[in-house]
Scaffold this motif. Sequence first.
Motif, PDB file in Angstrom:
ATOM      1  N   ARG A 221       0.838  -1.209   0.000  1.00  0.00           N
ATOM      2  CA  ARG A 221       0.000   0.000   0.000  1.00  0.00           C
ATOM      3  C   ARG A 221       0.865   1.248   0.000  1.00  0.00           C
ATOM      4  O   ARG A 221       0.562   2.210  -0.710  1.00  0.00           O
ATOM      5  CB  ARG A 221      -0.926  -0.019   1.223  1.00  0.00           C
ATOM      6  N   HIS A 222       1.918   1.251   0.784  1.00  0.00           N
ATOM      7  CA  HIS A 222       2.814   2.414   0.791  1.00  0.00           C
ATOM      8  C   HIS A 222       3.402   2.643  -0.599  1.00  0.00           C
ATOM      9  O   HIS A 222       3.525   3.778  -1.054  1.00  0.00           O
ATOM     10  CB  HIS A 222       3.956   2.204   1.800  1.00  0.00           C
TER      11      HIS A 222
ATOM     12  N   VAL B 286      -0.576  10.019  16.067  1.00  0.00           N
ATOM     13  CA  VAL B 286      -2.011   9.977  16.360  1.00  0.00           C
ATOM     14  C   VAL B 286      -2.277   9.135  17.608  1.00  0.00           C
ATOM     15  O   VAL B 286      -3.056   9.538  18.487  1.00  0.00           O
ATOM     16  CB  VAL B 286      -2.796   9.429  15.156  1.00  0.00           C
ATOM     17  N   ARG B 287      -1.620   7.978  17.708  1.00  0.00           N
ATOM     18  CA  ARG B 287      -1.830   7.133  18.886  1.00  0.00           C
ATOM     19  C   ARG B 287      -1.417   7.854  20.170  1.00  0.00           C
ATOM     20  O   ARG B 287      -2.103   7.758  21.197  1.00  0.00           O
ATOM     21  CB  ARG B 287      -1.053   5.825  18.748  1.00  0.00           C
TER      22      ARG B 287
ATOM     23  N   THR C 126       7.922  14.538   6.043  1.00  0.00           N
ATOM     24  CA  THR C 126       8.942  13.717   6.697  1.00  0.00           C
ATOM     25  C   THR C 126       9.402  14.320   8.020  1.00  0.00           C
ATOM     26  O   THR C 126      10.096  13.664   8.799  1.00  0.00           O
ATOM     27  CB  THR C 126      10.167  13.532   5.784  1.00  0.00           C
ATOM     28  N   ASP C 127       9.023  15.561   8.281  1.00  0.00           N
ATOM     29  CA  ASP C 127       9.373  16.233   9.535  1.00  0.00           C
ATOM     30  C   ASP C 127       8.407  15.765  10.625  1.00  0.00           C
ATOM     31  O   ASP C 127       7.189  15.924  10.483  1.00  0.00           O
ATOM     32  CB  ASP C 127       9.264  17.744   9.342  1.00  0.00           C
ATOM     33  N   PRO C 128       8.908  15.193  11.711  1.00  0.00           N
ATOM     34  CA  PRO C 128       8.013  14.704  12.775  1.00  0.00           C
ATOM     35  C   PRO C 128       7.054  15.766  13.299  1.00  0.00           C
ATOM     36  O   PRO C 128       5.935  15.448  13.712  1.00  0.00           O
ATOM     37  CB  PRO C 128       8.992  14.257  13.872  1.00  0.00           C
ATOM     38  N   SER C 129       7.475  17.025  13.271  1.00  0.00           N
ATOM     39  CA  SER C 129       6.613  18.089  13.791  1.00  0.00           C
ATOM     40  C   SER C 129       5.437  18.383  12.862  1.00  0.00           C
ATOM     41  O   SER C 129       4.464  19.017  13.271  1.00  0.00           O
ATOM     42  CB  SER C 129       7.423  19.369  14.002  1.00  0.00           C
ATOM     43  N   PHE C 130       5.520  17.903  11.617  1.00  0.00           N
ATOM     44  CA  PHE C 130       4.444  18.137  10.649  1.00  0.00           C
ATOM     45  C   PHE C 130       3.126  17.577  11.165  1.00  0.00           C
ATOM     46  O   PHE C 130       2.084  18.230  11.110  1.00  0.00           O
ATOM     47  CB  PHE C 130       4.815  17.499   9.312  1.00  0.00           C
TER      48      PHE C 130
ATOM     49  N   ASP D 292       4.495   5.465   9.538  1.00  0.00           N
ATOM     50  CA  ASP D 292       4.742   5.061  10.928  1.00  0.00           C
ATOM     51  C   ASP D 292       4.741   6.278  11.853  1.00  0.00           C
ATOM     52  O   ASP D 292       4.200   6.224  12.974  1.00  0.00           O
ATOM     53  CB  ASP D 292       6.071   4.323  11.045  1.00  0.00           C
ATOM     54  N   ALA D 293       5.344   7.365  11.384  1.00  0.00           N
ATOM     55  CA  ALA D 293       5.385   8.589  12.197  1.00  0.00           C
ATOM     56  C   ALA D 293       3.982   9.151  12.399  1.00  0.00           C
ATOM     57  O   ALA D 293       3.630   9.610  13.491  1.00  0.00           O
ATOM     58  CB  ALA D 293       6.286   9.624  11.532  1.00  0.00           C
TER      59      ALA D 293
END
Length: 616
Positions: free
Chosen positions: A273-274, A291-292, A590-594, A285-286
């Motif tokens: 799917r990816h 969200v979790r 790709t930025d975790p803060s996004f 995954d990020a």
Amino acid sequence: MTIDRRPTLSPAHPASASGNQNLGDLPVWKLDDLYPGQTSSEFLGAVQKAGSDALAFETKWKGKLSIALETVGENSLAQALREMDALEDLLGRIASYAGLTYYSDMTNPANGKFFGDIQAKLTDMSARLLFFPLELNRLSNDAVDAAMDRDPALAHFRPWIVDLRKDKPFQLDDRIEQLFLEKSQTGAAAFNRLFDETLASLRFKIGDEEMPLEPTLTMLQDADPAKRKLAAEALSKTFKDNIRVFTLVTNTLAKDKDISDRWRGFEDIADSRHLANRVEREVVDALAEAVREAYPRLSHRYYKMKAKWLGMDQMNFWDRNAPLAETPDRLISWDEAKDMVLSAYGGFAPEMAEIAGRFFDGGWIDAPARPGKAPGAFAHPTVPSAHPYVLVNYLGKPRDVMTLAHELGHGVHQVLAGGQGAMMCQTPLTLAETASVFGEMLTFRALLDKTTDSKERKAMLAQKVEDMINTVVRQIAFYQFERKIHTARKEGELTAEKIGELWLSVQEESLGPAIKISEGYETWWAYIPHFIHSPFYVYAYAFGDCLVNSLYAVYQNADQGFQDKYFELLKAGGTKHHSELLAPFGLDATDPSFWAKGLSMIEGLIDELEALDKAA
């Protein structure tokens, strides 16, 4: 062809094609824009032409692409791609007509036979064309790159060729690929159809009345708690009575996917799917982890507030989408809904409203709920030589207006991307949800800005928060459920009880302590079409919602030029990676803060609700 299936959050009640006195005339789409009829000379001629053209294409090009690569003009690879693009348009038009006819009434045996027969013919034709991407991928990358640099006509297809290369590591021998394709119609496609027709035929008994799925689900939004409970009990009973079929379908398709993944060499159960979405596993995954981690701040916190508003310590699972006392109970007519959406779209950009207006004026929408009609809502792009179609089940509730805005966002996107041609117009699912969720946000904000009554504002904000929780939290919970199902299926067939346990585990985690999970809910995984039609599709909704939240924040702070950049994003179709499309807006998935930024907008709406509650 991809059909976007809106999560079944607010299905509609039965209505005739002529509508009712409260909703007005509800439109039914005009499929004769594709073909006049199933037995018309135009349709039969198109099927015959598609078959002969596919044979001619195979005869002309199979085994000769290396020669075509060195040629410019008539016998060049660019010419082969132009011919393939035309074939894709023709095949897609035929497939769209058969599919939309079927989804208009899935319980009609004649529609089922027509759909099945056409699918079989199209599969045979596609088998003749299968050599093309496989043979093209066997050519040297350096040689193809040099040819694209040399020939502008070939360079036009560069995005498609570069995209195709990503499939190369998972490509099998030609004969195996052909077997997979031809066997699909008696494998995955057959079980998809079994699921659809089973779901469409289900009836749910409430009192002396037996109802289809749509109106029964609608009762979960009734203001009367007793009616919500009756609907939930009816749903649980009928799902349980039919759980063997749904369990068999789920087990079979999970195993089918496992076999395919193993042969192709995919490492993770969601990697296929990816790849189809052209998004990196690490990005998904990020998103899922962000969200979790936000469950307590979003769904847990909101449902605790809502339970208090409803006068409960804990809400029953069937109360999750119950209306607040402040929610207006009048129905919104079709004409009102049309004006609301087009006005919101026009406030953003007149061109956006003009394109959306074509759907209303041209008979591109099917709005009333009917027995046998596909549940939920979707937008189907058809092909660039035609136009998209939208299916909704219109109830007249505010949520149905948002669903209409959502699907029309897809429709606008599909119209604009059509300029890329049949092979390059389709957008990966992650970015396909951008335009739909953005259209929803525009409509919601336009309506909220006009609302001065604090109670009505609270009801609107609460409904929006619930929709966002359904789109982000619920869909990531669905994604986690699918991961558990496909992982467990590797060890052997799953019982209905085991699937129910896995379902409850993710629901309890995502919904939180304010929701009481009682007996009966363990079967509610059975009716979610995404699990069947598009495994791991669901994270695309969360991706799109978080992306749009960030995008809308850019729009609110932009001085000028945002609309132009936004339309360029939509027009790109499938020709650019998400990183290229988001760069002009200063966004990077790709930025975790996004993802944190996207989730913070939902949290901000909950903050506003809490403030309104304290001020009351």
